[in-house]
Scaffold this motif. Structure first.
Motif, mmCIF file in Angstrom:
data_model
loop_
_atom_site.group_PDB
_atom_site.id
_atom_site.type_symbol
_atom_site.label_atom_id
_atom_site.label_comp_id
_atom_site.label_asym_id
_atom_site.label_seq_id
_atom_site.Cartn_x
_atom_site.Cartn_y
_atom_site.Cartn_z
ATOM 1 N N MET A 241 -3.624 -4.897 -6.183
ATOM 2 C CA MET A 241 -4.335 -3.753 -5.676
ATOM 3 C C MET A 241 -3.505 -3.130 -4.560
ATOM 4 S SD MET A 241 -8.171 -3.714 -4.231
ATOM 5 C CE MET A 241 -9.113 -2.360 -4.774
ATOM 6 N N PHE A 242 -3.295 -1.840 -4.626
ATOM 7 C CA PHE A 242 -2.504 -1.110 -3.643
ATOM 8 C C PHE A 242 -3.445 -0.630 -2.547
ATOM 9 C CE2 PHE A 242 0.325 2.378 -2.294
ATOM 10 C CZ PHE A 242 1.513 1.675 -2.227
ATOM 11 N N GLN A 243 -3.420 -1.311 -1.400
ATOM 12 C CA GLN A 243 -4.335 -0.996 -0.315
ATOM 13 C C GLN A 243 -3.626 -0.210 0.775
ATOM 14 O OE1 GLN A 243 -6.028 -4.731 0.810
ATOM 15 N NE2 GLN A 243 -7.256 -4.886 -1.036
ATOM 16 N N ARG A 244 -4.368 0.135 1.811
ATOM 17 C CA ARG A 244 -3.848 0.969 2.898
ATOM 18 C C ARG A 244 -2.574 0.412 3.524
ATOM 19 N NH1 ARG A 244 -3.354 6.070 4.270
ATOM 20 N NH2 ARG A 244 -3.471 6.418 6.490
ATOM 21 N N PRO A 245 -2.474 -0.891 3.843
ATOM 22 C CA PRO A 245 -1.223 -1.382 4.432
ATOM 23 C C PRO A 245 -0.007 -1.169 3.526
ATOM 24 C CG PRO A 245 -2.962 -2.978 4.751
ATOM 25 C CD PRO A 245 -3.507 -1.927 3.824
ATOM 26 N N GLN A 246 -0.174 -1.399 2.230
ATOM 27 C CA GLN A 246 0.934 -1.179 1.304
ATOM 28 C C GLN A 246 1.290 0.302 1.215
ATOM 29 O OE1 GLN A 246 -1.792 -3.037 0.549
ATOM 30 N NE2 GLN A 246 -0.987 -5.080 0.217
ATOM 31 N N HIS A 247 0.270 1.128 1.253
ATOM 32 C CA HIS A 247 0.480 2.574 1.224
ATOM 33 C C HIS A 247 1.307 3.013 2.435
ATOM 34 C CE1 HIS A 247 -0.496 6.857 0.826
ATOM 35 N NE2 HIS A 247 -0.854 6.822 2.086
ATOM 36 N N TYR B 10 -0.331 -6.987 10.959
ATOM 37 C CA TYR B 10 -1.389 -7.044 9.966
ATOM 38 C C TYR B 10 -2.270 -8.267 10.212
ATOM 39 C CZ TYR B 10 -3.599 -6.692 5.390
ATOM 40 O OH TYR B 10 -4.512 -6.559 4.379
#
Length: 100
Positions: free
Chosen positions: A1-7, A86
């Motif tokens: 899942m591509f979440q805000r931190p990865q974004h 994080y």
């Protein structure tokens, strides 16, 4: 899942050097602590740093080893440094980082 931190890290890595420090991996008790640094596929400015710690270290020994590894690696970074945490688990061994 591509979440805000990865974004966010993906966007930062397009324009600047990004270092992601991951959780330590436990290795054999007879090995010396070290870091494995690799480039992320598709992002030449993104480095993933994984510390490796010998099994059997006490919590204080593990923190001391992580501090030494972190300080050594951080000493190789040039230019402005922005720290983004994080997890608070990094705070004990990264307090010496002189972030801008």
């Amino acid at each position: 899942m591509f979440q805000r931190p990865q974004h966010l890290m993906t966007r930062f890595a397009r324009d600047m050097n990004v270092v992601v420090w991951e959780e330590p991996i436990v290795v054999g008790a007879d090995e010396t602590a070290f870091v494995n640094v690799r480039r992320a596929d598709g992002f030449p400015t993104l480095r993933v740093v994984v510390p490796h710690l010998p099994e059997g270290l006490s919590p204080s020994q593990a923190e001391a080893a992580l501090t030494q590894l972190f300080d050594s690696y951080a000493g190789t970074i040039s230019g402005p440094v922005i720290a983004w945490y994080y997890t608070p688990m990094m705070l004990p061994f990264s307090r010496g980082l002189a972030a801008d």
